[in-house]
Scaffold this active site. Structure first.
Site, PDB file in Angstrom:
ATOM      1  N   SER A 133       0.834  -1.192   0.000  1.00 25.98           N
ATOM      2  CA  SER A 133       0.000   0.000   0.000  1.00 25.98           C
ATOM      3  C   SER A 133       0.876   1.252   0.000  1.00 25.98           C
ATOM      4  O   SER A 133       1.596   1.491  -0.959  1.00 25.98           O
ATOM      5  CB  SER A 133      -0.971  -0.044   1.188  1.00 25.98           C
ATOM      6  OG  SER A 133      -1.918   0.984   1.107  1.00 25.98           O
ATOM      7  N   HIS A 175      -3.930  -0.452  -4.595  1.00 28.08           N
ATOM      8  CA  HIS A 175      -5.390  -0.642  -4.461  1.00 28.08           C
ATOM      9  C   HIS A 175      -6.059  -0.306  -5.789  1.00 28.08           C
ATOM     10  O   HIS A 175      -7.125   0.328  -5.835  1.00 28.08           O
ATOM     11  CB  HIS A 175      -5.962   0.257  -3.349  1.00 28.08           C
ATOM     12  CG  HIS A 175      -5.347   0.080  -2.008  1.00 28.08           C
ATOM     13  ND1 HIS A 175      -5.651  -0.989  -1.184  1.00 28.08           N
ATOM     14  CD2 HIS A 175      -4.435   0.830  -1.345  1.00 28.08           C
ATOM     15  CE1 HIS A 175      -4.953  -0.874  -0.056  1.00 28.08           C
ATOM     16  NE2 HIS A 175      -4.200   0.207  -0.134  1.00 28.08           N
ATOM     17  N   GLU A 202      -5.114  -5.069  -5.109  1.00 23.13           N
ATOM     18  CA  GLU A 202      -4.961  -5.618  -3.763  1.00 23.13           C
ATOM     19  C   GLU A 202      -4.631  -7.110  -3.824  1.00 23.13           C
ATOM     20  O   GLU A 202      -5.019  -7.817  -4.758  1.00 23.13           O
ATOM     21  CB  GLU A 202      -6.235  -5.381  -2.954  1.00 23.13           C
ATOM     22  CG  GLU A 202      -6.474  -3.910  -2.654  1.00 23.13           C
ATOM     23  CD  GLU A 202      -7.742  -3.656  -1.864  1.00 23.13           C
ATOM     24  OE1 GLU A 202      -8.484  -4.630  -1.591  1.00 23.13           O
ATOM     25  OE2 GLU A 202      -8.004  -2.480  -1.516  1.00 23.13           O
TER      26      GLU A 202
END
Length: 275
Positions: A133, A175, A202
């Site tokens: 992330s 994401h 993801e």
């Protein structure tokens, strides 16, 4: 792109929300690259507002996967990134992993520190560096600090800043499919011409070794190449106006597919049936 990507240790760049409880495919590969049962992993929690909780979770999963040692490196303030005790942990590590959170927090705390210098030194020496992330966003020389998701490309859709620079000539967004971030990645690439874009879903990662990139995980990686576009309206835009761009090249790569960062060409996995 004529220059070769500099040979360093591997990078494991994760789009976020990776599996930590079942097969742990991505984190398992990170441990393997860090030395398997001899791995000594340093987990950097600079990105997260919950460093204790993140540290406990990654200590659990990396230990479960068989790493010999897991040390948590908390750097909540810039002075922490010059701590001799923390520097010693990184100096002894065979793998360094950045947690998720806010990528701008990593830059504020770690950049221009002894820790940043040591991280690059250790990476040049061949250790694996991973991040998920926000920990993925920081990998590039220039990163997306923040921006609008689920939107068309427009001039102020993203805010760019300096990244940690483990990977050159590439811009990472995370994401990707889950938050509809194609528009903001296209915007970022128009602002940073000739840089390659990687949109990572993801529970999906790219493993970069030299010029070679391999996709692992449950989703896909969207490779966006704007280097040969024939037109854009960037020079005429005002704030909030929509961008136009012609001739963008797009590749969608699921698990097992590869991409060469030097030639900018994808390849199918060995043994695949190609029509």
């Amino acid at each position: 792109m004529s220059e070769s990507i500099e040979s360093k240790g591997p990078l494991v760049i994760i789009g976020g929300a990776e599996d930590k409880h079942e097969n742990c495919t991505i984190l398992r590969e990170f441990v393997r690259l860090a030395g398997g049962i001899d791995a000594h992993i340093a987990v950097l929690t600079a990105a997260t507002a919950y460093p204790q909780e993140a540290g406990i979770e990654y200590d659990r999963v990396f230990s479960h996967l068989g790493a010999a040692a897991v040390d948590i490196v908390h750097t909540e303030e810039p002075d922490d990134a010059n701590s001799p005790q923390l520097l010693e942990i990184v100096a002894d590590a065979t793998g360094v992993f950045f947690t998720g959170g806010d990528q701008s927090r990593v830059i504020r705390v770690v950049q221009d520190s002894l820790l940043e210098d040591l991280l690059h030194k250790r990476h040049r020496e061949g250790i694996v560096v991973g991040g998920t992330s926000a920990g993925a966003a920081i990998m590039s020389e220039v990163m997306i600090a923040e921006g609008d998701s689920t939107t068309h490309p427009y001039l102020n859709a993203v805010e760019m800043s300096k990244g940690m620079g483990f990977l050159s000539q590439v811009l990472v967004d995370q994401h990707f499919a889950q938050r509809g971030r194609l528009g903001r990645l296209l915007t970022a690439l128009l602002l940073e011409p000739h840089v390659l874009g990687l949109g990572i879903d993801e529970n999906t990662a790219v493993v970069v070794q030299g010029d070679d990139l391999e996709v692992i995980g449950a989703g896909a990686v969207t490779v966006v190449d704007e280097s040969e576009t024939s037109h854009n309206n960037l020079s005429r835009l005002l704030k909030d106006e929509a961008m136009a761009v012609f001739g963008v090249k797009l590749h969608i790569l699921p698990h097992g597919y590869r991409f060469n960062l030097k030639t900018r060409q994808p390849s199918v996995p060995e043994g695949s049936l190609v029509p």
